[in-house]
Design a protein around this motif. Structure first.
Motif, PDB file in Angstrom:
ATOM      1  N   MET A  80       0.814  -1.215   0.000  1.00 24.75           N
ATOM      2  CA  MET A  80       0.000   0.000   0.000  1.00 24.75           C
ATOM      3  C   MET A  80       0.849   1.267   0.000  1.00 24.75           C
ATOM      4  SD  MET A  80      -3.182  -1.122   2.533  1.00 24.75           S
ATOM      5  CE  MET A  80      -2.568  -0.108   3.796  1.00 24.75           C
ATOM      6  N   TYR A  81       2.006   1.219   0.653  1.00 23.24           N
ATOM      7  CA  TYR A  81       2.829   2.422   0.796  1.00 23.24           C
ATOM      8  C   TYR A  81       4.124   2.351   0.005  1.00 23.24           C
ATOM      9  CZ  TYR A  81      -0.560   3.599   4.293  1.00 23.24           C
ATOM     10  OH  TYR A  81      -1.739   3.895   4.908  1.00 23.24           O
ATOM     11  N   GLN A  82       4.193   1.474  -0.995  1.00 23.14           N
ATOM     12  CA  GLN A  82       5.433   1.256  -1.732  1.00 23.14           C
ATOM     13  C   GLN A  82       5.993   2.525  -2.372  1.00 23.14           C
ATOM     14  OE1 GLN A  82       4.867  -1.646  -4.828  1.00 23.14           O
ATOM     15  NE2 GLN A  82       2.929  -0.732  -5.464  1.00 23.14           N
ATOM     16  N   LEU A  95      12.368   0.898   9.530  1.00 28.97           N
ATOM     17  CA  LEU A  95      11.887   1.260  10.864  1.00 28.97           C
ATOM     18  C   LEU A  95      12.223   2.717  11.183  1.00 28.97           C
ATOM     19  CD1 LEU A  95      12.928  -1.987  12.763  1.00 28.97           C
ATOM     20  CD2 LEU A  95      10.649  -1.388  11.876  1.00 28.97           C
ATOM     21  N   GLU A  96      13.403   3.114  10.811  1.00 29.48           N
ATOM     22  CA  GLU A  96      13.856   4.478  11.091  1.00 29.48           C
ATOM     23  C   GLU A  96      12.992   5.524  10.366  1.00 29.48           C
ATOM     24  OE1 GLU A  96      18.085   6.946  11.015  1.00 29.48           O
ATOM     25  OE2 GLU A  96      17.893   5.123   9.813  1.00 29.48           O
ATOM     26  N   HIS A  97      12.457   5.181   9.215  1.00 33.73           N
ATOM     27  CA  HIS A  97      11.724   6.151   8.403  1.00 33.73           C
ATOM     28  C   HIS A  97      10.201   5.995   8.432  1.00 33.73           C
ATOM     29  CE1 HIS A  97      15.815   6.368   6.704  1.00 33.73           C
ATOM     30  NE2 HIS A  97      15.508   7.639   6.626  1.00 33.73           N
ATOM     31  N   THR A  98       9.690   5.016   9.141  1.00 34.83           N
ATOM     32  CA  THR A  98       8.242   4.771   9.147  1.00 34.83           C
ATOM     33  C   THR A  98       7.426   5.976   9.585  1.00 34.83           C
ATOM     34  OG1 THR A  98       8.484   2.391   9.459  1.00 34.83           O
ATOM     35  CG2 THR A  98       6.403   3.361  10.168  1.00 34.83           C
ATOM     36  N   ASN A 113      -7.443   9.392  11.516  1.00 34.17           N
ATOM     37  CA  ASN A 113      -6.443   8.326  11.622  1.00 34.17           C
ATOM     38  C   ASN A 113      -5.429   8.704  12.684  1.00 34.17           C
ATOM     39  OD1 ASN A 113      -7.478   6.654   9.654  1.00 34.17           O
ATOM     40  ND2 ASN A 113      -6.289   7.587   8.015  1.00 34.17           N
ATOM     41  N   ALA A 114      -5.114   7.776  13.528  1.00 36.56           N
ATOM     42  CA  ALA A 114      -4.183   8.068  14.615  1.00 36.56           C
ATOM     43  C   ALA A 114      -3.227   6.903  14.828  1.00 36.56           C
ATOM     44  CB  ALA A 114      -4.954   8.370  15.897  1.00 36.56           C
ATOM     45  N   PRO A 115      -2.307   6.694  13.879  1.00 33.79           N
ATOM     46  CA  PRO A 115      -1.322   5.634  14.124  1.00 33.79           C
ATOM     47  C   PRO A 115      -0.448   6.030  15.312  1.00 33.79           C
ATOM     48  CG  PRO A 115      -0.654   6.947  12.243  1.00 33.79           C
ATOM     49  CD  PRO A 115      -2.028   7.424  12.652  1.00 33.79           C
ATOM     50  N   PRO A 116       0.220   5.079  15.906  1.00 33.65           N
ATOM     51  CA  PRO A 116       1.081   5.432  17.042  1.00 33.65           C
ATOM     52  C   PRO A 116       2.185   6.388  16.600  1.00 33.65           C
ATOM     53  CG  PRO A 116       1.575   3.231  16.273  1.00 33.65           C
ATOM     54  CD  PRO A 116       0.351   3.684  15.533  1.00 33.65           C
ATOM     55  N   VAL A 117       2.695   7.124  17.543  1.00 36.07           N
ATOM     56  CA  VAL A 117       3.867   7.958  17.279  1.00 36.07           C
ATOM     57  C   VAL A 117       5.085   7.079  17.522  1.00 36.07           C
ATOM     58  CG1 VAL A 117       5.184   9.970  18.023  1.00 36.07           C
ATOM     59  CG2 VAL A 117       2.679  10.080  17.902  1.00 36.07           C
ATOM     60  N   LEU A 118       5.974   7.055  16.568  1.00 34.29           N
ATOM     61  CA  LEU A 118       7.198   6.268  16.684  1.00 34.29           C
ATOM     62  C   LEU A 118       8.387   7.214  16.704  1.00 34.29           C
ATOM     63  CD1 LEU A 118       6.489   3.448  14.075  1.00 34.29           C
ATOM     64  CD2 LEU A 118       6.012   3.426  16.535  1.00 34.29           C
ATOM     65  N   ASP A 119       9.064   7.248  17.824  1.00 28.17           N
ATOM     66  CA  ASP A 119      10.303   8.016  17.936  1.00 28.17           C
ATOM     67  C   ASP A 119      11.424   6.993  17.828  1.00 28.17           C
ATOM     68  OD1 ASP A 119      12.256   9.915  18.439  1.00 28.17           O
ATOM     69  OD2 ASP A 119      12.008   9.773  20.616  1.00 28.17           O
ATOM     70  N   VAL A 120      12.071   6.970  16.670  1.00 30.39           N
ATOM     71  CA  VAL A 120      13.075   5.944  16.388  1.00 30.39           C
ATOM     72  C   VAL A 120      14.456   6.583  16.420  1.00 30.39           C
ATOM     73  CG1 VAL A 120      13.861   4.188  14.750  1.00 30.39           C
ATOM     74  CG2 VAL A 120      11.409   4.706  14.969  1.00 30.39           C
ATOM     75  N   VAL A 128      18.522  -0.020  16.372  1.00 31.19           N
ATOM     76  CA  VAL A 128      17.612   1.101  16.573  1.00 31.19           C
ATOM     77  C   VAL A 128      16.828   0.858  17.859  1.00 31.19           C
ATOM     78  CG1 VAL A 128      17.329   1.653  14.105  1.00 31.19           C
ATOM     79  CG2 VAL A 128      15.676   0.148  15.222  1.00 31.19           C
ATOM     80  N   ILE A 129      16.405   1.945  18.451  1.00 31.34           N
ATOM     81  CA  ILE A 129      15.473   1.912  19.567  1.00 31.34           C
ATOM     82  C   ILE A 129      14.199   2.589  19.074  1.00 31.34           C
ATOM     83  CG2 ILE A 129      14.910   2.863  21.844  1.00 31.34           C
ATOM     84  CD1 ILE A 129      16.884   0.679  22.170  1.00 31.34           C
ATOM     85  N   ILE A 130      13.087   1.901  19.229  1.00 31.31           N
ATOM     86  CA  ILE A 130      11.790   2.462  18.849  1.00 31.31           C
ATOM     87  C   ILE A 130      11.046   2.790  20.132  1.00 31.31           C
ATOM     88  CG2 ILE A 130       9.588   2.055  17.687  1.00 31.31           C
ATOM     89  CD1 ILE A 130      11.097  -0.133  16.031  1.00 31.31           C
ATOM     90  N   ASN A 131      10.654   4.037  20.273  1.00 31.82           N
ATOM     91  CA  ASN A 131       9.782   4.439  21.367  1.00 31.82           C
ATOM     92  C   ASN A 131       8.393   4.615  20.780  1.00 31.82           C
ATOM     93  OD1 ASN A 131      11.581   4.748  23.748  1.00 31.82           O
ATOM     94  ND2 ASN A 131      12.649   6.094  22.325  1.00 31.82           N
ATOM     95  N   TYR A 132       7.538   3.639  21.077  1.00 30.34           N
ATOM     96  CA  TYR A 132       6.162   3.601  20.582  1.00 30.34           C
ATOM     97  C   TYR A 132       5.287   4.321  21.605  1.00 30.34           C
ATOM     98  CZ  TYR A 132       1.551   1.245  20.338  1.00 30.34           C
ATOM     99  OH  TYR A 132       0.214   0.957  20.302  1.00 30.34           O
TER     100      TYR A 132
END
Length: 179
Positions: A80-82, A95-98, A113-120, A128-132
């Motif tokens: 869908m997002y290619q 992951l870094e750019h999501t 729409n409210a996807p989670p905020v990802l601070d990568v 990488v560390i992902i803060n969801y």
């Protein structure tokens, strides 16, 4: 919850089990219908009810089912997002750019729409560390998506995904390392 996610949950249940399982699941969840439009946004409670009942039906914790469903979602999400993806990216790059590619686009498409905020944070070439952050508390889904991204890039055997906090909190930290 975006209707696309609910539509993919329906397909997941139908492919992993069968259509009658989906019908029963919708009934047990107290929903009027199991048909969702990918153009609509539905109450989060629909997903909570469906996943909770599904976990009961198959006898596994809801968090584990969230992870399995997260893995299942990835090929469709990537398709869908290619057009927003760099063909040179691999798992950690994706992951870094999501947040600034796919999540940006999801929010742009529909105000509800409210996807989670990802601070990568990229720690180094291999980590990488992902803060969801999300009031939905679906960190298990995020962990599954990370594993699915690794499988998508054919790196599943080289990527370690380690939640460093409880997966059911509003804030979940996920450490991802390539071996």
């Amino acid at each position: 919850m975006h209707g696309t996610i609910l539509t993919l949950l329906k397909r997941y249940v139908q492919t992993q089990y069968d259509h009658s399982t989906w019908v029963k699941l919708v009934e047990l969840s107290g929903l009027d219908s199991g048909d969702f439009s990918h153009k609509e946004v539905y109450p989060d409670e629909h997903l909570y009810a469906l996943v909770g009942r599904a976990a009961e039906m198959v006898g596994i914790p809801a968090g584990e089912l969230h992870e399995k469903f997260g893995e299942y979602l990835v090929p469709d999400l990537m398709y869908m997002y290619q057009k927003h993806l760099n063909p040179n990216w691999r798992t950690l790059d994706m992951l870094e750019h999501t947040e600034h590619t796919m999540h940006y686009e999801v929010r742009r498409q529909h105000a509800n729409n409210a996807p989670p905020v990802l601070d990568v944070k990229r720690l180094n070439e291999n980590e990488v560390i992902i803060n969801y952050v999300s009031v939905r508390r679906m960190g298990g889904l995020a962990v599954g998506i990370v594993r699915g991204v690794a499988a998508y890039y054919d790196e599943a055997d080289r990527i370690d995904v380690m939640p460093t906090t409880s997966e059911d909190g509003e804030r979940v930290q996920i450490h991802v390392r390539r071996n």
